[in-house]
Design an enzyme around this catalytic site. Structure first.
Site, PDB file in Angstrom:
ATOM      1  N   LYS A   1      17.400 -56.026  -0.017  1.00  0.00           N
ATOM      2  CA  LYS A   1      16.969 -56.232  -1.448  1.00  0.00           C
ATOM      3  C   LYS A   1      17.557 -57.482  -2.386  1.00  0.00           C
ATOM      4  CE  LYS A   1      14.720 -52.375  -1.489  1.00  0.00           C
ATOM      5  NZ  LYS A   1      13.134 -52.210  -1.397  1.00  0.00           N
TER       6      LYS A   1
ATOM      7  N   SER B   1      18.564 -45.482   6.587  1.00  0.00           N
ATOM      8  CA  SER B   1      17.059 -45.856   6.747  1.00  0.00           C
ATOM      9  C   SER B   1      16.864 -46.716   7.913  1.00  0.00           C
ATOM     10  CB  SER B   1      16.534 -46.500   5.305  1.00  0.00           C
ATOM     11  OG  SER B   1      17.370 -47.732   5.268  1.00  0.00           O
TER      12      SER B   1
END
Length: 427
Positions: free
Chosen positions: A148, A371
């Site tokens: 991100k 994840s």
């Protein structure tokens, strides 16, 4: 195949400026929109070559002329793709989100210039017995330790370029499961913006602390309402806060764009274009969409695999539900995601994701988030299939594991550490 895929802009999300089809002229960026007329396309070609590529055309049919120029554009792209060796040697610095304007010493001017160009490494132990090779792209090596970082810098840059925000004058608001917020808090904060972040209260304590470290204001929402609840709260805050702007990671074009312009080209460069399968978890969908847009525009036959939680199989047509894989499985299909580019959706349970995430530090030396465990689990499953023998599978490792220590994944580890005895020593 290169010419046919690039001659069809709808198949690759559009071309944009024709100069972006020539890697050795403009770097490895892939573009947003194709010129919409024969005259504009002709002008684009004219800017590259100071002579008439097609000669004088007596055809008055605009569609026919457009088709001819489209064919030439595809030819230009095919020539560009044939220069992979030169591109590989020149593209390293061009893949960064930010580029240093200064030459000389290899020292970044600021932390923004360190975003991108993350390394790739083979997985050797968890893949034992597999038919295919698996390489991990370590987005955890970005300055604030997640994929991100790219998105945060891109959103800020795009908004500034459009004149929508100015440091010291605007407040940036975002709904986040943690990593986007951490990156925004870091990069926006260092540029002089106030940051307000909304997130489900199920997110780890490390994530909350990191947001505070970078000076962000946190607003928690009920975990049962998922990311939809966090997004609704973010919209409320924007309406009631002067100078506030919603960065909208789930909608902004800057999301897929930054992965189309950096992450995709990096993977192509580092694998010399030989990657066969990309595996990525889906949160906003920007990573998988941008990578797919770039690779498919090169004429690659690379297969794109999206990973989602078994407990919330929205991409597979199921209903959203609670799960423990922080960062993916938002409970809806984000607007930024182009599902038409995805060749396969794989479901991984929270338990499977945490089991693999626990194996990675001890067997591969990679401390990752939950994840990443989900993505690697899916990649290994694909690598075990006989039909994938000899193929190269690239899996995205989106974040570093330290921010998950208080999550359910490490409950047993925390309990062990709390019970560790103190041993007396004579000194």
């Amino acid at each position: 195949s290169t010419m046919s895929s690039l001659a069809n802009p709808s198949a690759s999300g559009g071309w944009g400026s024709l100069t972006s089809l020539v890697p050795f002229l403009s770097g490895p960026a892939a573009p947003p929109a194709v010129p919409q007329s024969a005259s504009s396309l002709e002008a684009e070609l004219g800017s590259l070559f100071p002579f008439d590529l097609l000669g004088e055309s007596e055809s008055k049919d605009k569609d026919d002329k457009y088709a001819k120029y489209t064919a030439v554009a595809a030819g230009v792209a095919a020539v560009a793709c044939a220069t992979t060796a030169y591109q590989a040697s020149q593209a390293a610095e061009k893949c960064r989100v930010y580029q240093s304007p200064k030459g000389g010493m290899s020292i970044a001017n600021n932390v923004l210039e360190l975003v991108g160009n993350t390394p790739m490494v083979y997985l050797n132990t968890v893949t034992k017995g597999c038919h295919a090779k698996v390489v991990a792209k370590l987005e955890s090596n970005n300055p604030v330790n997640s994929v991100k970082d790219r998105l945060a810098v891109s959103m800020i840059q795009e908004a500034e370029n459009q004149g929508l925000i100015k440091p010291g004058q605007n407040v940036l608001v975002e709904a986040t499961s943690g990593n986007t917020g951490i990156a925004l808090a870091c990069f926006a904060g260092m540029k002089g913006y106030k940051v307000i972040l909304t997130m489900p209260d199920s997110m780890s304590m490390e994530r909350r602390c990191l947001l505070k470290v970078f000076g962000a204001q946190i607003v928690l929402t009920p975990a049962a309402k998922g990311m939809k609840g966090a997004i609704a709260k973010a919209n409320e805050i924007v309406k009631s806060t002067r100078g506030a702007m919603l960065t909208e990671q789930f909608k902004t074009l800057a999301n897929a764009k930054v992965h189309r312009n950096t992450t995709g080209p990096e993977i192509y460069r580092d694998t010399k274009g030989k990657v066969d399968i990309i595996v990525s978890g889906v949160g906003t969908g920007g990573t998988v969409t941008g990578i797919a847009q770039y690779l498919k525009a090169t004429g690659s036959n690379c297969k794109i695999v999206a990973v989602e939680p078994t407990e919330s199989p929205v991409l597979s047509g199921g209903k959203p539900g609670p799960h423990k894989i922080q960062g993916i499985g938002a409970g809806f299909i984000p607007p930024v995601m182009d599902v038409s580019l995805v060749d396969q959706v794989m479901q991984v349970s929270s338990e499977q994701a945490m089991t693999m995430a626990k194996r990675l530090p001890r067997e591969e030396g990679l401390f990752t988030g939950i994840s990443a465990g989900a993505a690697v689990h899916a990649a290994v499953a694909l690598a075990k299939k006989p039909e994938n023998k000899g193929k190269l599978i690239a899996v995205i490792i989106p974040s570093f594991g330290e921010r998950y220590l208080s999550s359910p994944m490490f409950n047993d580890l925390r309990q062990q550490c709390e019970k560790l005895p103190t041993h007396d020593v004579q000194c």
